[in-house]
Design a protein around this motif. Sequence first.
Motif, PDB file in Angstrom:
ATOM      1  N   SER A 189      16.015  38.201  13.635  1.00  0.00           N
ATOM      2  CA  SER A 189      15.825  38.121  12.187  1.00  0.00           C
ATOM      3  C   SER A 189      14.538  37.425  11.805  1.00  0.00           C
ATOM      4  O   SER A 189      14.193  37.344  10.634  1.00  0.00           O
ATOM      5  N   THR A 190      13.766  36.913  12.769  1.00  0.00           N
ATOM      6  CA  THR A 190      12.546  36.181  12.472  1.00  0.00           C
ATOM      7  C   THR A 190      11.536  37.069  11.782  1.00  0.00           C
ATOM      8  O   THR A 190      11.195  38.141  12.259  1.00  0.00           O
ATOM      9  N   GLY A 191      11.045  36.610  10.657  1.00  0.00           N
ATOM     10  CA  GLY A 191      10.001  37.308   9.953  1.00  0.00           C
ATOM     11  C   GLY A 191      10.467  38.460   9.095  1.00  0.00           C
ATOM     12  O   GLY A 191       9.653  39.125   8.474  1.00  0.00           O
ATOM     13  N   LEU A 192      11.758  38.728   9.033  1.00  0.00           N
ATOM     14  CA  LEU A 192      12.239  39.830   8.203  1.00  0.00           C
ATOM     15  C   LEU A 192      12.380  39.378   6.765  1.00  0.00           C
ATOM     16  O   LEU A 192      12.913  38.307   6.481  1.00  0.00           O
ATOM     17  N   ASP A 193      11.934  40.216   5.868  1.00  0.00           N
ATOM     18  CA  ASP A 193      12.029  39.910   4.456  1.00  0.00           C
ATOM     19  C   ASP A 193      13.121  40.767   3.848  1.00  0.00           C
ATOM     20  O   ASP A 193      13.120  41.984   3.980  1.00  0.00           O
ATOM     21  N   ASP A 194      14.084  40.161   3.160  1.00  0.00           N
ATOM     22  CA  ASP A 194      15.236  40.897   2.648  1.00  0.00           C
ATOM     23  C   ASP A 194      14.843  41.943   1.620  1.00  0.00           C
ATOM     24  O   ASP A 194      15.504  42.948   1.447  1.00  0.00           O
ATOM     25  N   THR A 195      13.723  41.720   0.922  1.00  0.00           N
ATOM     26  CA  THR A 195      13.328  42.648  -0.126  1.00  0.00           C
ATOM     27  C   THR A 195      12.590  43.845   0.436  1.00  0.00           C
ATOM     28  O   THR A 195      12.867  44.998   0.103  1.00  0.00           O
ATOM     29  N   ASP A 196      11.645  43.584   1.362  1.00  0.00           N
ATOM     30  CA  ASP A 196      10.781  44.652   1.833  1.00  0.00           C
ATOM     31  C   ASP A 196      11.342  45.409   3.021  1.00  0.00           C
ATOM     32  O   ASP A 196      11.160  46.596   3.151  1.00  0.00           O
ATOM     33  N   ASN A 197      11.999  44.704   3.911  1.00  0.00           N
ATOM     34  CA  ASN A 197      12.352  45.315   5.183  1.00  0.00           C
ATOM     35  C   ASN A 197      13.836  45.518   5.394  1.00  0.00           C
ATOM     36  O   ASN A 197      14.244  46.084   6.391  1.00  0.00           O
ATOM     37  N   GLY A 198      14.676  45.016   4.534  1.00  0.00           N
ATOM     38  CA  GLY A 198      16.096  45.095   4.743  1.00  0.00           C
ATOM     39  C   GLY A 198      16.640  43.733   5.099  1.00  0.00           C
ATOM     40  O   GLY A 198      15.943  42.726   5.035  1.00  0.00           O
ATOM     41  N   SER A 199      17.892  43.669   5.457  1.00  0.00           N
ATOM     42  CA  SER A 199      18.502  42.389   5.768  1.00  0.00           C
ATOM     43  C   SER A 199      19.223  42.453   7.090  1.00  0.00           C
ATOM     44  O   SER A 199      19.714  43.489   7.499  1.00  0.00           O
ATOM     45  N   VAL A 200      19.262  41.310   7.750  1.00  0.00           N
ATOM     46  CA  VAL A 200      19.942  41.202   9.029  1.00  0.00           C
ATOM     47  C   VAL A 200      21.088  40.230   8.888  1.00  0.00           C
ATOM     48  O   VAL A 200      20.944  39.163   8.312  1.00  0.00           O
TER      49      VAL A 200
ATOM     50  N   THR B  57      23.725  43.373  12.502  1.00  0.00           N
ATOM     51  CA  THR B  57      23.538  44.542  11.654  1.00  0.00           C
ATOM     52  C   THR B  57      22.213  44.439  10.921  1.00  0.00           C
ATOM     53  O   THR B  57      21.884  43.387  10.368  1.00  0.00           O
ATOM     54  N   PHE B  58      21.435  45.522  10.984  1.00  0.00           N
ATOM     55  CA  PHE B  58      20.189  45.606  10.234  1.00  0.00           C
ATOM     56  C   PHE B  58      20.344  46.691   9.182  1.00  0.00           C
ATOM     57  O   PHE B  58      20.599  47.843   9.508  1.00  0.00           O
ATOM     58  N   ASP B  59      20.210  46.318   7.924  1.00  0.00           N
ATOM     59  CA  ASP B  59      20.385  47.247   6.807  1.00  0.00           C
ATOM     60  C   ASP B  59      19.055  47.383   6.084  1.00  0.00           C
ATOM     61  O   ASP B  59      18.609  46.459   5.390  1.00  0.00           O
ATOM     62  N   GLY B  60      18.409  48.513   6.258  1.00  0.00           N
ATOM     63  CA  GLY B  60      17.103  48.736   5.640  1.00  0.00           C
ATOM     64  C   GLY B  60      16.990  50.147   5.098  1.00  0.00           C
ATOM     65  O   GLY B  60      17.909  50.961   5.214  1.00  0.00           O
ATOM     66  N   PRO B  61      15.831  50.479   4.505  1.00  0.00           N
ATOM     67  CA  PRO B  61      15.637  51.817   3.931  1.00  0.00           C
ATOM     68  C   PRO B  61      15.785  52.950   4.933  1.00  0.00           C
ATOM     69  O   PRO B  61      16.105  54.072   4.560  1.00  0.00           O
ATOM     70  N   SER B  62      15.527  52.675   6.227  1.00  0.00           N
ATOM     71  CA  SER B  62      15.660  53.735   7.226  1.00  0.00           C
ATOM     72  C   SER B  62      17.105  53.949   7.640  1.00  0.00           C
ATOM     73  O   SER B  62      17.397  54.857   8.414  1.00  0.00           O
ATOM     74  N   GLY B  63      18.012  53.103   7.161  1.00  0.00           N
ATOM     75  CA  GLY B  63      19.419  53.262   7.501  1.00  0.00           C
ATOM     76  C   GLY B  63      20.037  51.961   7.973  1.00  0.00           C
ATOM     77  O   GLY B  63      19.406  50.896   7.934  1.00  0.00           O
TER      78      GLY B  63
ATOM     79  N   ALA C 279       5.684  52.251  15.290  1.00  0.00           N
ATOM     80  CA  ALA C 279       6.314  51.291  14.378  1.00  0.00           C
ATOM     81  C   ALA C 279       7.582  51.890  13.814  1.00  0.00           C
ATOM     82  O   ALA C 279       7.700  53.118  13.664  1.00  0.00           O
ATOM     83  N   LEU C 280       8.540  51.037  13.525  1.00  0.00           N
ATOM     84  CA  LEU C 280       9.759  51.474  12.855  1.00  0.00           C
ATOM     85  C   LEU C 280       9.468  51.564  11.372  1.00  0.00           C
ATOM     86  O   LEU C 280       9.003  50.592  10.755  1.00  0.00           O
ATOM     87  N   CYS C 281       9.709  52.712  10.793  1.00  0.00           N
ATOM     88  CA  CYS C 281       9.386  52.922   9.380  1.00  0.00           C
ATOM     89  C   CYS C 281      10.567  52.552   8.518  1.00  0.00           C
ATOM     90  O   CYS C 281      11.670  53.085   8.699  1.00  0.00           O
ATOM     91  N   PRO C 282      10.390  51.647   7.558  1.00  0.00           N
ATOM     92  CA  PRO C 282      11.490  51.274   6.674  1.00  0.00           C
ATOM     93  C   PRO C 282      11.770  52.313   5.621  1.00  0.00           C
ATOM     94  O   PRO C 282      12.771  52.273   4.945  1.00  0.00           O
ATOM     95  N   ALA C 283      10.848  53.240   5.416  1.00  0.00           N
ATOM     96  CA  ALA C 283      11.045  54.238   4.368  1.00  0.00           C
ATOM     97  C   ALA C 283      10.898  55.636   4.946  1.00  0.00           C
ATOM     98  O   ALA C 283      10.356  55.822   6.014  1.00  0.00           O
TER      99      ALA C 283
END
Length: 259
Positions: free
Chosen positions: A138-149, A159-165, A255-259
């Motif tokens: 979860s280091t460096g993840l931003d809940d707004t831009d990248n999703g939440s862990v 669990t990682f919940d982001g725009p990519s799924g 890179a993993l694409c969030p969108a």
Amino acid sequence: MTHILLVEDDPAIAMSLKVTCKREGWKITWLDNASRVLPMLHSDAAQDLSAIILDVGLPDGDGLSLCQQIRHTDGIGNLKDIPIVFLTARSDEVDRILGLEMGGDDYCAKPFSPRELVARLKAIWRREQLLSQQPDLSTGLDDTDNGSVSNETQGQALTFDGPSGIWHYQPLNYSLTWNDTKLELSNTERNILLTLLQAPNQVFSREQLLNAVSDYPDHRLARTIDSHIKSIRKQLAAIDASIDVIHTHRGLGYALCPA
């Protein structure tokens, strides 16, 4: 007790490895041909296996094909994901790449030091332990831009919940799901995805990904990452082809694409 399955037709190599493993306090089961491997994996004797050391050239079969069978055989449970280290007398880079692409975790080229092989096995288990703990995902993840862990059970599930799924990782059985569908990944493919999940949008070079999945990276084999990414993309596309999950940055990496 650590239990190793050795599949090797050369008695001298087998005896040398048995002595080294005994010094480590490990149990070792030795088979000298390919035909006995799958029946053994289906038996109760295989339930405590920690790794397989697999010779590429066997008298009754090809170790590369046998590895592929292990990775895709039903009825052996978590043993489908068991670490596999190849022993190979072949110096051709293509053969080594093929072994890693078919689901191998590492390889030792003959002649080799039994101590080196033990060190490679320990390195594989150390990486698996680190992944199961997931201390920095979860280091460096931003809940707004990248999703939440979220750690549903600390040290056990993530669990990682982001725009990519939605991604869910269960280290107790090394299960990684995407949008509620389990991915049938090799150890290397799973570790690549988990590395990309650590930093959505960050571009990882082939060398960085190779370093992340191996403590003994051979940078001449960095292009095997391309084959693993292709395999991962194929599985993701079969689930949902409308989402471009992994983006290629030409000349740079992935890179993993969030969108």
